[in-house]
Motif scaffolding. Structure first.
Motif, PDB file in Angstrom:
ATOM      1  N   ASP A  50     -12.135  -7.835   3.625  1.00 64.95           N
ATOM      2  CA  ASP A  50     -13.066  -7.680   2.501  1.00 64.95           C
ATOM      3  C   ASP A  50     -12.353  -7.734   1.144  1.00 64.95           C
ATOM      4  O   ASP A  50     -12.962  -8.008   0.131  1.00 64.95           O
ATOM      5  CB  ASP A  50     -13.805  -6.343   2.607  1.00 64.95           C
ATOM      6  CG  ASP A  50     -14.553  -6.227   3.922  1.00 64.95           C
ATOM      7  OD1 ASP A  50     -15.024  -7.269   4.401  1.00 64.95           O
ATOM      8  OD2 ASP A  50     -14.637  -5.117   4.476  1.00 64.95           O
TER       9      ASP A  50
ATOM     10  N   GLU B  72       0.802  -1.225   0.000  1.00 65.54           N
ATOM     11  CA  GLU B  72       0.000   0.000   0.000  1.00 65.54           C
ATOM     12  C   GLU B  72       0.833   1.271   0.000  1.00 65.54           C
ATOM     13  O   GLU B  72       0.317   2.351  -0.257  1.00 65.54           O
ATOM     14  CB  GLU B  72      -0.931  -0.005   1.221  1.00 65.54           C
ATOM     15  CG  GLU B  72      -2.046  -1.017   1.076  1.00 65.54           C
ATOM     16  CD  GLU B  72      -2.755  -1.292   2.376  1.00 65.54           C
ATOM     17  OE1 GLU B  72      -2.998  -0.332   3.126  1.00 65.54           O
ATOM     18  OE2 GLU B  72      -3.078  -2.468   2.649  1.00 65.54           O
ATOM     19  N   GLN B  73       2.119   1.150   0.299  1.00 69.01           N
ATOM     20  CA  GLN B  73       2.950   2.363   0.322  1.00 69.01           C
ATOM     21  C   GLN B  73       3.860   2.487  -0.887  1.00 69.01           C
ATOM     22  O   GLN B  73       3.956   3.537  -1.491  1.00 69.01           O
ATOM     23  CB  GLN B  73       3.782   2.367   1.590  1.00 69.01           C
ATOM     24  CG  GLN B  73       2.936   2.684   2.796  1.00 69.01           C
ATOM     25  CD  GLN B  73       3.783   3.135   3.941  1.00 69.01           C
ATOM     26  OE1 GLN B  73       4.750   2.466   4.270  1.00 69.01           O
ATOM     27  NE2 GLN B  73       3.444   4.250   4.529  1.00 69.01           N
TER      28      GLN B  73
ATOM     29  N   THR C 287      -4.741  -6.321   3.333  1.00 69.03           N
ATOM     30  CA  THR C 287      -4.821  -6.109   4.779  1.00 69.03           C
ATOM     31  C   THR C 287      -6.254  -5.980   5.275  1.00 69.03           C
ATOM     32  O   THR C 287      -6.474  -5.792   6.457  1.00 69.03           O
ATOM     33  CB  THR C 287      -4.035  -4.845   5.178  1.00 69.03           C
ATOM     34  OG1 THR C 287      -4.474  -3.764   4.343  1.00 69.03           O
ATOM     35  CG2 THR C 287      -2.562  -5.049   5.017  1.00 69.03           C
TER      36      THR C 287
ATOM     37  N   GLU D 177      -5.335   8.885  -3.569  1.00 68.58           N
ATOM     38  CA  GLU D 177      -4.233   8.998  -2.609  1.00 68.58           C
ATOM     39  C   GLU D 177      -4.143   7.794  -1.676  1.00 68.58           C
ATOM     40  O   GLU D 177      -3.078   7.411  -1.244  1.00 68.58           O
ATOM     41  CB  GLU D 177      -4.385  10.280  -1.806  1.00 68.58           C
ATOM     42  CG  GLU D 177      -4.122  11.506  -2.669  1.00 68.58           C
ATOM     43  CD  GLU D 177      -3.833  12.731  -1.852  1.00 68.58           C
ATOM     44  OE1 GLU D 177      -3.710  12.626  -0.630  1.00 68.58           O
ATOM     45  OE2 GLU D 177      -3.753  13.808  -2.470  1.00 68.58           O
TER      46      GLU D 177
END
Lengths: 301, 440
Positions: free
Chosen positions: A159, A134-135, A156, A149
């Motif tokens: 869902d 995610e980063q 993580t 953004e």
């Protein structure tokens, strides 16, 4: 007398020739299976000698079937396996139809399409884990370029995680359906296709009513092979999520691994393996029977 | 008798003494295979191991694995009649499992053997709570110290918890270093408002072992335990719920992309400046001021683990033990003794590892180089050896059952109280099956 001997010999000879292969099969296949069944009736903890295993009858099966987590894992496995196979068949056959026609650079394209299949599953897991980061992951950066953004919590969130691992599996195994479907399409006799065309069939109709029915048996076999594999997949999920978050990606093979190595219950892990084997066998037999019935109906119709 | 003869006689008389002076001599040329985790402390150990080979002539081959996966391979190795490992490092919670399965050696016979035991080893200097946590088995509850306990491992890379915070950020906004859990949560959630893009507190939250660790880290200080003294699960009582809610809030105020991290990911978020605080193992201190690994060199302050209903920091990390099926047990003991001795402890600390000896923390030169040692020494006074149950059934089945469900409740949306109630009931059934209620 002599003739009788020859007859007897010719009757025995095939078995004699088969014997080594049968023995090897029995040793390599049946013995481990029998051992696994034996083990499933015992409680044996990882790290203890085998003679410490205690006979507990059907206790392992009772514990497993009473455990809500086993049922959750079964549900996840079914959703995972059927979704990946459906998507892979749709995409693989679709791509094969598109790329069947002679286009410039087709060979290169075909080679590129089948590359994911050649990568080791562990590497595929690492690759997609990075993609989903995610980063720093490429997907997050791509979304950022389009003004998003906050990257979705690919791996993580309970869902999202199952969908994310499904995408990775579809990416890797669509090429398998693709090459088989392509080979089948290329073996469709041109005379049949031309006859359809001369009868006024449009290209779409030729594909739907002539080519697809002809390649269906191949697609069914390919889908069956993929389904069996999808039930047993471990590495990609092991690397990407380890079955989490929660139990959202805990397919049965992951649960078997955890039962053996985390819970250290080797007997229970064997029992779960046997249940998985029964499940895969039932589904495979069902599909094969369905195909036979379909063919028979087709032949008689 | 001339001088020559006297000298020769004296030399002859000293020969046995000289031979005895080198305990390593009989084992020179041996190659020891050790199983170590991929962990900052053991990265520091890599730097000192060549010294051991130079001093003793004993070679060491290190098999390094990710620390949560290491146990699987060790168990398989140690269950064989002849194993490949001569020394294994284990996360402290494996100690009871290894002993219950008769896989590791009791250490008393080695410390009794004058040909092996170094009289200057000074066992009193080992940090007591680390020895209790990493090495003693068979005391109270099976994993705590007591008259019935025996020593099976020596702490090596052991740790307690401390709060690391960004001094620069706290000074810039005039923030107080949190001393209580209320203050901790308040500051953790103010940071993202004050410093956009920065999270309050880094935390583990990966499904399984990691999220359990994060929850337990808060459970004990908030007044909770997993079991009461009779093995009844009590983690679904108020402190358990409060610990889960605390963790949920910490994650909500944490850094972008902070969910789902294990120990390594969480540490990276702090070292890369993505969070203002870190509340976990002391081992992070070895990397904070390493410019190759950290973007926050010289910016970090240290404080005690905040207080909830009580003050309690965790005790964890690793111990080292000798597998029963090792073929080189004596040489393995010599390596164990060398690694955990006074001189090596300091060397490893200099290289970024975690000290396991009081003398290392108390050394004025070490304190000058590592000013945070004063806080760490203080934290050790409150180290709680019973913050998690180090039972084989906990390490195996219970942790595997609780981890994913806890993740559903903390990372997902499952209701916390209902999840903990269900887990407590299932835990009770497992404990029943394992015979914990035989005397009830």
């Amino acid at each position: 007398m002599r003739a009788g001997y020859a007859t007897r010999l010719s009757r025995i000879a095939p078995y004699a020739f088969m014997a080594p292969a049968v023995m090897i099969m029995a040793g390599a296949l049946l013995w481990p299976l029998a051992h696994s069944v034996w083990l499933s009736f015992h409680e044996w903890k990882l790290g203890t000698p085998q003679d410490a295993a205690v006979f507990t009858g059907l206790e392992n099966y009772r514990i497993l079937l009473a455990d809500p987590d086993t049922l959750t894992s079964l549900r996840v496995t079914l959703v995972f396996a059927f979704t990946v196979v459906a998507l892979e068949v749709a995409l693989g056959v679709g791509l094969a139809i598109l790329l069947e026609r002679p286009i410039r650079g087709l060979n290169a394209l075909r080679s590129i399409f089948i590359m994911p299949m050649m990568i080791a599953p562990i590497v595929v897991g690492l690759l997609w884990r990075y993609m989903y980061n995610e980063q720093f992951g490429p997907l997050a950066q791509l979304l950022f370029m389009f003004g998003v953004e906050e990257s979705p919590p690919w791996l993580t969130s309970p869902d999202w995680a199952l969908a994310s691992v499904i995408i990775a599996d579809v990416w890797q195994w669509t090429p398998f359906i693709f090459i088989l479907a392509l080979a089948a399409l290329q073996s469709v006799p041109t005379s049949v296709v031309e006859a359809a065309r001369m009868d006024g069939a449009r290209p779409r109709q030729t594909v739907l009513y002539v080519k697809l029915p002809l390649i269906l048996p191949v697609i069914i076999v390919a889908a069956l092979l993929r389904l069996i594999d999808a039930f047993k997949v471990l590495e990609v999920i092991f690397i990407m999520t380890e079955g989490g978050p929660g139990l959202s990606t805990e397919i049965l093979s992951m649960r078997i691994y955890k039962t053996a190595f985390e819970f250290q219950q080797l007997g229970r892990a064997s029992a779960l393996s046997n249940l998985l084997l029964l499940l895969v066998a039932a589904i495979s037999v069902g599909l094969v029977l369905f195909n036979k019935l379909r063919e028979r109906a087709h032949a008689s119709g | 008798m001339n001088h020559k003869h006297i000298a020769a006689a004296a030399a002859l008389a000293m020969l046995p003494a000289l031979a005895a002076a080198n305990p390593y001599q009989p084992y020179a040329g041996t190659t020891l295979v050790v199983s170590f985790p991929n962990h900052p402390h053991y990265d520091a150990v890599d730097k000192v191991l060549p010294d051991f080979t130079r001093e003793t002539g004993i070679e060491v081959e290190v098999d390094k694995l990710q620390y949560t996966k290491m146990r699987d391979k060790q168990l398989l190795e140690m269950a064989k009649p002849r194993g490949d490992y001569d020394l294994v490092a284990y996360v402290v919670f494996s100690k009871t499992d290894f002993v219950a399965k008769n896989l590791i050696e009791p250490l008393a016979p080695y410390f009794l053997n004058p040909a092996l035991a170094d009289p200057d080893y000074d066992p009193d200097d080992l940090i007591d709570v680390y020895v209790e946590n990493a090495g003693l088995v068979g005391g109270k509850k099976g994993y705590l110290p007591g008259p019935t306990a025996g020593l099976y491992g020596v702490p090596f890379g052991a740790e307690t918890s401390v709060l690391a915070y960004r001094r620069d950020i706290f000074d810039k906004h005039g923030l107080q270093v949190p001393a209580t859990y209320d203050e901790l949560l308040e500051v953790a959630c103010r940071i993202p408002e004050l410093e956009p893009g920065m999270g309050g507190l880094a935390s583990r939250s990966q499904s399984g072992h990691q999220i359990i660790h994060a929850w337990l880290l808060h459970l004990a200080p908030l007044g909770g335990r997993i079991f009461d003294d009779h093995w009844n699960p009590i983690f679904n009582q108020a402190p358990g719920v409060q610990a889960a809610e605390t963790l949920k809030r910490i994650l909500a105020c944490g850094p972008k992309g902070g969910a789902g991290q294990g120990f390594g990911g969480m540490k990276e978020l702090f070292l890369q400046g993505k969070t203002a605080m870190f509340l976990d193992s002391t081992v992070v201190s070895g990397e904070v001021d390493d410019p190759n690994k950290s973007r926050i060199v010289g910016k970090v302050g240290w404080a005690l683990h905040p207080t909830g209903a009580r003050r309690g920091s965790q005790t964890g990390g690793f111990g080292i033990a000798i597998p029963r099926n090792s073929q080189n047990k004596e040489a393995a003991f010599l390596l164990m003794q060398w690694l955990t001795g006074k001189a090596t402890d300091k060397k490893i600390a200099h290289a970024g590892g975690s000290p396991n000896r009081k003398s290392t923390f108390a050394d004025p030169a070490m304190q000058r180089r590592f000013p945070h040692f004063a806080v760490f020494g203080e934290a050790l006074k409150f180290a709680d050896a019973d913050w998690r149950p180090l039972l084989p059934v906990w390490v195996g089945e219970l942790k595997g059952m609780i981890g994913p469900k806890l993740s559903d409740a903390i990372v997902g949306d499952a209701p916390i109280q209902a999840t903990l109630d269900e887990l407590a009931e299932r835990t009770r059934r497992v404990m029943q099956r394992e015979g914990f209620y035989t005397y009830q």
